[in-house]
Motif scaffolding. Structure first.
Motif, mmCIF file in Angstrom:
data_model
loop_
_atom_site.group_PDB
_atom_site.id
_atom_site.type_symbol
_atom_site.label_atom_id
_atom_site.label_comp_id
_atom_site.label_asym_id
_atom_site.label_seq_id
_atom_site.Cartn_x
_atom_site.Cartn_y
_atom_site.Cartn_z
ATOM 1 N N MET A 1 0.837 -1.193 0.000
ATOM 2 C CA MET A 1 0.000 0.000 0.000
ATOM 3 C C MET A 1 0.866 1.233 0.000
ATOM 4 O O MET A 1 1.944 1.248 0.595
ATOM 5 N N ALA A 2 0.407 2.284 -0.654
ATOM 6 C CA ALA A 2 1.153 3.525 -0.667
ATOM 7 C C ALA A 2 1.363 4.017 0.750
ATOM 8 O O ALA A 2 0.501 3.889 1.617
ATOM 9 N N ALA A 3 2.554 4.641 0.981
ATOM 10 C CA ALA A 3 2.908 5.065 2.317
ATOM 11 C C ALA A 3 2.169 6.339 2.693
ATOM 12 O O ALA A 3 1.703 7.098 1.850
ATOM 13 N N GLY A 4 2.121 6.630 4.015
ATOM 14 C CA GLY A 4 1.623 7.890 4.494
ATOM 15 C C GLY A 4 0.116 8.029 4.407
ATOM 16 O O GLY A 4 -0.634 7.064 4.305
ATOM 17 N N TRP A 5 -0.299 9.303 4.410
ATOM 18 C CA TRP A 5 -1.730 9.591 4.485
ATOM 19 C C TRP A 5 -2.482 9.249 3.203
ATOM 20 O O TRP A 5 -3.680 8.985 3.242
ATOM 21 N N GLY A 6 -1.787 9.293 2.056
ATOM 22 C CA GLY A 6 -2.473 8.939 0.812
ATOM 23 C C GLY A 6 -2.975 7.502 0.842
ATOM 24 O O GLY A 6 -4.141 7.219 0.532
ATOM 25 N N GLY A 7 -2.105 6.592 1.230
ATOM 26 C CA GLY A 7 -2.506 5.197 1.349
ATOM 27 C C GLY A 7 -3.522 4.998 2.453
ATOM 28 O O GLY A 7 -4.442 4.176 2.331
ATOM 29 N N ALA A 8 -3.378 5.760 3.549
ATOM 30 C CA ALA A 8 -4.318 5.640 4.660
ATOM 31 C C ALA A 8 -5.719 6.079 4.246
ATOM 32 O O ALA A 8 -6.716 5.463 4.634
ATOM 33 N N VAL A 9 -5.807 7.146 3.457
ATOM 34 C CA VAL A 9 -7.122 7.611 2.995
ATOM 35 C C VAL A 9 -7.785 6.555 2.127
ATOM 36 O O VAL A 9 -8.985 6.278 2.258
ATOM 37 N N LEU A 10 -7.009 5.936 1.231
ATOM 38 C CA LEU A 10 -7.554 4.876 0.391
ATOM 39 C C LEU A 10 -8.056 3.717 1.250
ATOM 40 O O LEU A 10 -9.150 3.179 1.029
ATOM 41 N N LEU A 11 -7.276 3.362 2.253
ATOM 42 C CA LEU A 11 -7.677 2.294 3.168
ATOM 43 C C LEU A 11 -8.967 2.666 3.900
ATOM 44 O O LEU A 11 -9.889 1.851 4.032
ATOM 45 N N GLY A 12 -9.046 3.922 4.342
ATOM 46 C CA GLY A 12 -10.239 4.373 5.042
ATOM 47 C C GLY A 12 -11.478 4.330 4.178
ATOM 48 O O GLY A 12 -12.570 3.996 4.650
ATOM 49 N N LEU A 13 -11.344 4.662 2.905
ATOM 50 C CA LEU A 13 -12.489 4.627 1.991
ATOM 51 C C LEU A 13 -12.986 3.196 1.779
ATOM 52 O O LEU A 13 -14.194 2.945 1.694
ATOM 53 N N VAL A 14 -12.044 2.264 1.677
ATOM 54 C CA VAL A 14 -12.432 0.851 1.539
ATOM 55 C C VAL A 14 -13.191 0.387 2.782
ATOM 56 O O VAL A 14 -14.232 -0.271 2.691
ATOM 57 N N VAL A 15 -12.670 0.745 3.952
ATOM 58 C CA VAL A 15 -13.331 0.369 5.203
ATOM 59 C C VAL A 15 -14.699 1.026 5.312
ATOM 60 O O VAL A 15 -15.668 0.409 5.778
ATOM 61 N N LEU A 16 -14.810 2.273 4.875
ATOM 62 C CA LEU A 16 -16.103 2.974 4.900
ATOM 63 C C LEU A 16 -17.137 2.228 4.056
ATOM 64 O O LEU A 16 -18.284 2.032 4.485
ATOM 65 N N ALA A 17 -16.733 1.806 2.854
ATOM 66 C CA ALA A 17 -17.660 1.076 1.977
ATOM 67 C C ALA A 17 -18.109 -0.221 2.621
ATOM 68 O O ALA A 17 -19.308 -0.547 2.655
ATOM 69 N N GLY A 18 -17.168 -0.977 3.157
ATOM 70 C CA GLY A 18 -17.525 -2.244 3.797
ATOM 71 C C GLY A 18 -18.366 -2.052 5.042
ATOM 72 O O GLY A 18 -19.314 -2.804 5.292
ATOM 73 N N SER A 19 -18.047 -1.022 5.832
ATOM 74 C CA SER A 19 -18.796 -0.762 7.063
ATOM 75 C C SER A 19 -20.227 -0.340 6.758
ATOM 76 O O SER A 19 -21.164 -0.711 7.483
ATOM 77 N N SER A 20 -20.411 0.434 5.706
ATOM 78 C CA SER A 20 -21.758 0.853 5.310
ATOM 79 C C SER A 20 -22.622 -0.363 4.994
ATOM 80 O O SER A 20 -23.782 -0.452 5.422
ATOM 81 N N VAL A 21 -22.053 -1.294 4.243
ATOM 82 C CA VAL A 21 -22.785 -2.509 3.871
ATOM 83 C C VAL A 21 -23.082 -3.355 5.101
ATOM 84 O O VAL A 21 -24.198 -3.855 5.285
ATOM 85 N N GLN A 22 -22.095 -3.516 5.971
ATOM 86 C CA GLN A 22 -22.279 -4.342 7.167
ATOM 87 C C GLN A 22 -23.364 -3.752 8.068
ATOM 88 O O GLN A 22 -24.193 -4.486 8.614
ATOM 89 N N ARG A 23 -23.360 -2.438 8.224
ATOM 90 C CA ARG A 23 -24.373 -1.793 9.073
ATOM 91 C C ARG A 23 -25.763 -1.890 8.454
ATOM 92 O O ARG A 23 -26.770 -2.008 9.158
ATOM 93 N N LEU A 24 -25.820 -1.873 7.122
ATOM 94 C CA LEU A 24 -27.087 -1.951 6.406
ATOM 95 C C LEU A 24 -27.689 -3.352 6.454
ATOM 96 O O LEU A 24 -28.878 -3.523 6.718
ATOM 97 N N ALA A 25 -26.828 -4.357 6.211
ATOM 98 C CA ALA A 25 -27.333 -5.713 5.975
ATOM 99 C C ALA A 25 -26.994 -6.722 7.066
ATOM 100 O O ALA A 25 -27.476 -7.850 7.019
ATOM 101 N N GLY A 26 -26.147 -6.358 8.034
ATOM 102 C CA GLY A 26 -25.761 -7.300 9.077
ATOM 103 C C GLY A 26 -24.529 -8.112 8.730
ATOM 104 O O GLY A 26 -23.784 -8.535 9.601
ATOM 105 N N LEU A 39 -5.728 -6.886 -1.515
ATOM 106 C CA LEU A 39 -4.897 -6.351 -2.589
ATOM 107 C C LEU A 39 -4.009 -5.214 -2.093
ATOM 108 O O LEU A 39 -2.883 -5.048 -2.565
ATOM 109 N N LEU A 40 -4.491 -4.434 -1.111
ATOM 110 C CA LEU A 40 -3.717 -3.317 -0.573
ATOM 111 C C LEU A 40 -2.652 -3.764 0.422
ATOM 112 O O LEU A 40 -1.525 -3.244 0.422
ATOM 113 N N LEU A 41 -2.988 -4.725 1.278
ATOM 114 C CA LEU A 41 -2.129 -5.073 2.408
ATOM 115 C C LEU A 41 -1.510 -6.464 2.319
ATOM 116 O O LEU A 41 -0.646 -6.797 3.125
ATOM 117 N N GLY A 42 -1.970 -7.288 1.374
ATOM 118 C CA GLY A 42 -1.542 -8.683 1.330
ATOM 119 C C GLY A 42 -2.547 -9.542 2.066
ATOM 120 O O GLY A 42 -3.346 -9.045 2.876
#
Length: 243
Positions: A1-26, A39-42
């Motif tokens: 994954m890209a270093a620093g805040w750029g990679g962290a923001v991408l990671l956060g967006l992925v988590v946001l998408a997954g969390s939205s679905v989990q909260r919606l559907a269980g 793909l980002l972290l191995g």
């Protein structure tokens, strides 16, 4: 994954998408976000972070839905999962990265297809069905981060409504992901990445709750499963490329 805040923001967006679905559907965090995290972290860190984030967002949802949990019906699922989580962790630790990517990608894609087809089987009903689903889910959750589909198939065959399923799936998600983290340990991330993950979980909780009142269940389910299938195939392709 890209270093620093750029990679962290991408990671956060992925988590946001997954969390939205989990909260919606269980369920659904790992199906949507898991392949991207891998793909980002191995495969090792990606699956472990998926366990961590899925457990956290399940706990957020459970805070308001715990009264609807049917504890007696969940105990066989949880007990069976506890028995197979260590085996999944062992497989994840011993299998080489390309083979693990192929296995995870194939499991995600197959799980999405099974749920899309709404597979019906007498063996997925009653206590026997709960034990089978829990055992499969515990192994898949620990090894590949995708424990939800087996529980979803059990719920479909048992005749649970969406209203019944969501709080019970959240309760199960807390338990099985705690088991998985106990077996493998917490993911190793830098401070910016942890901050982005936490922000993604909290924002995703809000988005998922808002969507629950606005998006038809069938449409949301179709989007989730489509994304899961695409992510699984992408992970499978990456594993094949690395062989």
């Amino acid at each position: 994954m890209a270093a620093g805040w750029g990679g962290a923001v991408l990671l956060g967006l992925v988590v946001l998408a997954g969390s939205s679905v989990q909260r919606l559907a269980g369920v659904g965090f790992a199906l949507v976000a898991g392949p991207a995290l891998i793909l980002l972290l191995g495969p090792g860190e990606g699956v472990t972070l998926s366990n961590c984030a899925a457990g956290a967002i399940s706990a957020v949802g459970l805070a308001t839905g715990w009264r609807q949990v049917r504890l007696a019906r969940m105990l066989p699922l949880i007990g069976a999962a506890a028995c197979t989580v260590p085996l999944g962790a062992l497989v994840a630790d011993r299998v080489p990265s390309p083979a693990l990517l192929i296995g995870i990608g194939a499991l995600v894609a197959a799980a999405a297809l099974l749920v899309i087809r709404g597979v019906r089987a007498a063996g997925l009903r009653g206590v026997r069905g709960a034990l089978a689903a829990g055992a499969a889910s515990g192994f898949m959750n620990s090894a590949a981060g995708v424990g939800g589909p087996a529980v979803s198939l059990y719920a479909v065959n048992t005749g649970w409504s969406a209203r019944e399923f969501v709080p019970n799936a959240q309760f199960y998600g807390v338990a099985v992901n705690l088991f998985s983290l106990a077996a493998k340990g917490a993911p190793h991330l830098a401070a910016p990445a942890w901050s982005a993950v936490a922000a993604g979980i909290m924002c995703g909780a809000g988005v998922g709750k808002a969507l629950a009142d606005r998006v038809a269940e069938r449409r949301a389910r179709a989007v989730v499963l489509g994304l899961a299938l695409a992510g699984g195939l992408a992970t499978l392709g990456k594993g094949l490329w690395e062989l």
